[in-house]
Design a protein around this motif. Sequence first.
Motif, short mmCIF file in Angstrom:
data_model
loop_
_atom_site.label_atom_id
_atom_site.label_comp_id
_atom_site.label_asym_id
_atom_site.label_seq_id
_atom_site.Cartn_x
_atom_site.Cartn_y
_atom_site.Cartn_z
N ARG A 30 -28.17 26.07 84.94
CA ARG A 30 -29.65 26.02 84.87
C ARG A 30 -30.13 25.13 85.94
NH1 ARG A 30 -31.36 28.15 80.03
NH2 ARG A 30 -29.81 28.33 78.33
N LEU A 31 -31.49 25.06 86.20
CA LEU A 31 -32.06 24.02 87.14
C LEU A 31 -31.21 22.90 87.23
CD1 LEU A 31 -35.54 24.23 85.81
CD2 LEU A 31 -35.04 25.03 88.02
N VAL A 32 -30.61 22.67 88.27
CA VAL A 32 -29.27 21.26 88.35
C VAL A 32 -30.30 20.17 88.72
CG1 VAL A 32 -29.08 21.63 90.83
CG2 VAL A 32 -27.32 20.58 89.26
N ASN A 33 -31.22 20.15 89.19
CA ASN A 33 -31.98 18.93 89.46
C ASN A 33 -32.59 18.12 88.21
OD1 ASN A 33 -33.75 21.04 89.52
ND2 ASN A 33 -35.31 20.22 90.76
N LEU A 34 -33.07 19.16 87.18
CA LEU A 34 -33.52 18.71 86.06
C LEU A 34 -32.62 18.76 84.91
CD1 LEU A 34 -36.72 20.67 86.67
CD2 LEU A 34 -37.00 18.20 85.69
N GLY A 35 -31.52 19.45 85.00
CA GLY A 35 -30.52 19.48 84.13
C GLY A 35 -29.42 18.08 84.13
N THR A 46 -50.36 21.96 98.95
CA THR A 46 -50.05 20.65 98.51
C THR A 46 -49.12 20.71 97.42
OG1 THR A 46 -52.24 20.48 97.23
CG2 THR A 46 -51.98 19.31 99.33
N LYS A 47 -48.74 21.87 96.82
CA LYS A 47 -47.58 22.01 95.94
C LYS A 47 -46.52 22.44 96.68
CE LYS A 47 -45.25 23.49 92.42
NZ LYS A 47 -43.83 24.09 92.55
N HIS A 48 -46.41 23.94 96.89
CA HIS A 48 -45.02 24.44 97.50
C HIS A 48 -44.45 23.97 98.70
CE1 HIS A 48 -47.63 27.49 99.52
NE2 HIS A 48 -46.77 27.53 100.31
N VAL A 93 -26.21 27.87 100.87
CA VAL A 93 -27.71 28.05 100.30
C VAL A 93 -27.96 29.44 99.96
CG1 VAL A 93 -29.99 27.16 100.26
CG2 VAL A 93 -27.98 25.29 100.88
N ALA A 94 -28.30 30.10 98.94
CA ALA A 94 -28.66 31.33 98.80
C ALA A 94 -30.31 31.10 98.52
CB ALA A 94 -28.12 31.87 97.70
N GLY A 95 -31.00 31.86 99.40
CA GLY A 95 -32.60 31.89 99.42
C GLY A 95 -32.93 31.00 100.59
N TYR A 96 -33.82 31.25 101.36
CA TYR A 96 -34.43 30.33 102.39
C TYR A 96 -35.83 30.40 102.29
CZ TYR A 96 -34.23 27.53 106.54
OH TYR A 96 -34.28 26.45 107.41
N GLY A 97 -36.20 30.22 101.04
CA GLY A 97 -37.68 30.04 100.81
C GLY A 97 -37.92 28.72 100.82
N VAL A 157 -31.23 29.27 95.03
CA VAL A 157 -32.46 28.97 94.77
C VAL A 157 -33.38 30.18 95.47
CG1 VAL A 157 -33.21 26.49 95.02
CG2 VAL A 157 -32.24 27.45 96.92
N THR A 158 -32.98 31.23 94.63
CA THR A 158 -33.71 32.62 94.76
C THR A 158 -34.78 33.25 93.99
OG1 THR A 158 -32.36 34.10 93.75
CG2 THR A 158 -31.66 33.31 95.97
N GLY A 159 -34.69 32.63 92.71
CA GLY A 159 -35.63 33.43 91.63
C GLY A 159 -35.16 34.53 91.30
N1 LIG Z 1 -35.49 23.34 90.81
C1 LIG Z 1 -36.73 22.98 90.76
O1 LIG Z 1 -37.46 21.91 90.36
C2 LIG Z 1 -37.72 24.13 91.29
C3 LIG Z 1 -38.80 23.79 91.99
C4 LIG Z 1 -39.69 24.66 92.49
C5 LIG Z 1 -39.43 26.11 92.52
N2 LIG Z 1 -38.23 26.54 91.64
C6 LIG Z 1 -37.72 27.62 91.40
O2 LIG Z 1 -36.83 28.01 92.79
C7 LIG Z 1 -36.93 29.36 92.82
C8 LIG Z 1 -37.18 29.80 94.29
O3 LIG Z 1 -38.57 29.02 94.79
P1 LIG Z 1 -39.27 29.40 96.06
O4 LIG Z 1 -40.36 28.57 96.03
O5 LIG Z 1 -38.14 28.79 97.38
O6 LIG Z 1 -39.44 30.97 96.19
P2 LIG Z 1 -39.50 31.95 97.58
O7 LIG Z 1 -39.92 33.19 97.03
O8 LIG Z 1 -40.10 30.90 98.68
O9 LIG Z 1 -38.21 31.73 98.19
C9 LIG Z 1 -36.94 32.65 97.43
C10 LIG Z 1 -36.11 33.40 98.88
O10 LIG Z 1 -34.85 33.89 98.05
C11 LIG Z 1 -34.73 35.07 98.65
N3 LIG Z 1 -33.85 35.96 97.89
C12 LIG Z 1 -34.14 36.89 96.91
N4 LIG Z 1 -33.09 37.53 96.36
C13 LIG Z 1 -32.00 37.06 97.25
C14 LIG Z 1 -30.52 37.07 97.06
N5 LIG Z 1 -30.03 37.98 96.23
N6 LIG Z 1 -30.02 36.61 98.09
C15 LIG Z 1 -30.37 35.44 98.85
N7 LIG Z 1 -31.74 35.17 99.02
C16 LIG Z 1 -32.47 35.89 98.05
C17 LIG Z 1 -35.97 35.55 99.05
O11 LIG Z 1 -36.07 36.59 99.87
C18 LIG Z 1 -36.97 34.38 99.34
O12 LIG Z 1 -36.94 34.23 100.86
C19 LIG Z 1 -37.84 30.10 92.10
O13 LIG Z 1 -37.29 30.44 90.94
C20 LIG Z 1 -38.93 28.97 91.73
O14 LIG Z 1 -39.56 28.95 90.52
C21 LIG Z 1 -37.42 25.47 91.50
#
Ligand SMILES: NC(=O)c1ccc[n+]([C@@H]2O[C@H](COP(=O)([O-])OP(=O)(O)OC[C@H]3O[C@@H](n4cnc5c(N)ncnc54)[C@H](O)[C@@H]3O)[C@@H](O)[C@H]2O)c1
Length: 419
Positions: free
Chosen positions: A338-343, A179-181, A212-216, A269-271
């Motif tokens: 920085r986090l664009v949605n909050l900044g 219910t969070k992520h 979009v970089a990262g498909y989490g 959005v990769t972390g």
């Molecule tokens: N902006 C916000 O309000 C907000 C909210 C929730 C989470 N976050 C942050 O967003 C980030 C992502 O969160 P998430 O839950 O989607 O994480 P996640 O781990 O589910 O997804 C991150 C994805 O990025 C990919 N990745 C890693 N390195 C990469 C690279 N060099 N190039 C392309 N893809 C790469 C990973 O393989 C993974 O699939 C985290 O830092 C998290 O703390 C921000």
Amino acid sequence: MSHDVADEKLAELGRQRIAWADTHMPVLASIRERFAKERPLDGITVAACLHITTETANLLRTLKAGGARVVACASNPLSTQDDVAASLALDEGIDTYAIKGEDGETYYRHMDAVLDERPQMTMDDGCDLVSRLHQARPDQVPEVIAGTEETTTGVIRLRAMEADKALRFPIVAVNDADTKHMFDNRYGTGQSTLDGIIRATNVLLAGKIIVVAGYGYCGKGVASRARGMGAQVVVTEVDPLRALEAVMDGFRVEPMADAAREGDIFITVTGNRDVLRSDHFEVMKDGAILANSGHFDIEIDLDALAAKAGAHGRRQVREFVEEFLVDGRRLLVVAEGRLVNLGAAEGHPAAVMDMSFANQALCAEWALSQKDTLEPRVYDVPRDIDSEIARLKLETMNTPIDVLTPAQVEYLSSWTVGT
Ligand SMILES: NC(=O)c1ccc[n+]([C@@H]2O[C@H](COP(=O)([O-])OP(=O)(O)OC[C@H]3O[C@@H](n4cnc5c(N)ncnc54)[C@H](O)[C@@H]3O)[C@@H](O)[C@H]2O)c1
């Protein structure tokens, strides 16, 4: 009582906006009502290092209703809403140390002010508070009973601490609750990231190529919402499973080296660090917009970009938009990377933070109730808390669902019935 906020006169505006958010947070409100009666956090000082937003204010009000003494600081130098900080300090009597745009030194001074209150619980977003407590104040660590962590990046850091045997009290990984992520990271980050970019630039998304970089969970949300706004979306990934998922969801998947040449807007959005870096800046189009919604400001290598632009090649062109001139091309960075949605906007809508912060409140209560059995490690959110929050949320949305019949319950628990 003490605080450090930008402008106390903003308290009334903050109070109004906190009340508005509260009307969209019915699950948290119902927990607050129960907490006020049962006072499960009586006598506990909670140190909250969170984005100081209207939704967070309602969480902190809930902890206070539960009997806690709450002290708060920002979990990001750019995410504080100054009116909310003022209202927390003046109206709610919560010692609040947070100023939007504070420098790195102030950020940590504020964190230290919170730790000076000698908390028994931590509520962190990104693990900066817990990391500082363990590294700078080891003597104070035994006073802490438990903590909670809000975001993916924080949970990754905590698991690293656990693996190193450095973590010295139990922490509940609120981020990992379904219910969070599944909701906050996907629908919250998806919508509010675009909101931040639009507010900062007023750019038309329709017809643009958005990379979009990262498909989490966050990336999935951003990609699908960008597509919904009429953009062509390209996804970059390093994980084959996630990349495959993006392909099957109908997105073009490419290495960043290729995507960098065609993107109009880049969203990381990769972390992870250096996702957009020197060789990418060299091939980007004139006018490309660069934004990050991952937790830390390390996803866009701003030092490399600044070095390319030189001392005279950068200027502020709008609030929250800085232009870097690279070989005659303008690259536009939003919200300092920085986090664009909050900044540049207000963060997630309250309706989604309702569930994230219901998890925070219930996990704080749970961790305290289990204090004699928990060990210094990272704990998942108990399944019954997760399910109960989903049930309550559906109830507030007037969405009843089916219930298993006794025959169905029996069928699902039996292995003898087959073809
Ligand atoms: N902006 C916000 O309000 C907000 C909210 C929730 C989470 N976050 C942050 O967003 C980030 C992502 O969160 P998430 O839950 O989607 O994480 P996640 O781990 O589910 O997804 C991150 C994805 O990025 C990919 N990745 C890693 N390195 C990469 C690279 N060099 N190039 C392309 N893809 C790469 C990973 O393989 C993974 O699939 C985290 O830092 C998290 O703390 C921000």
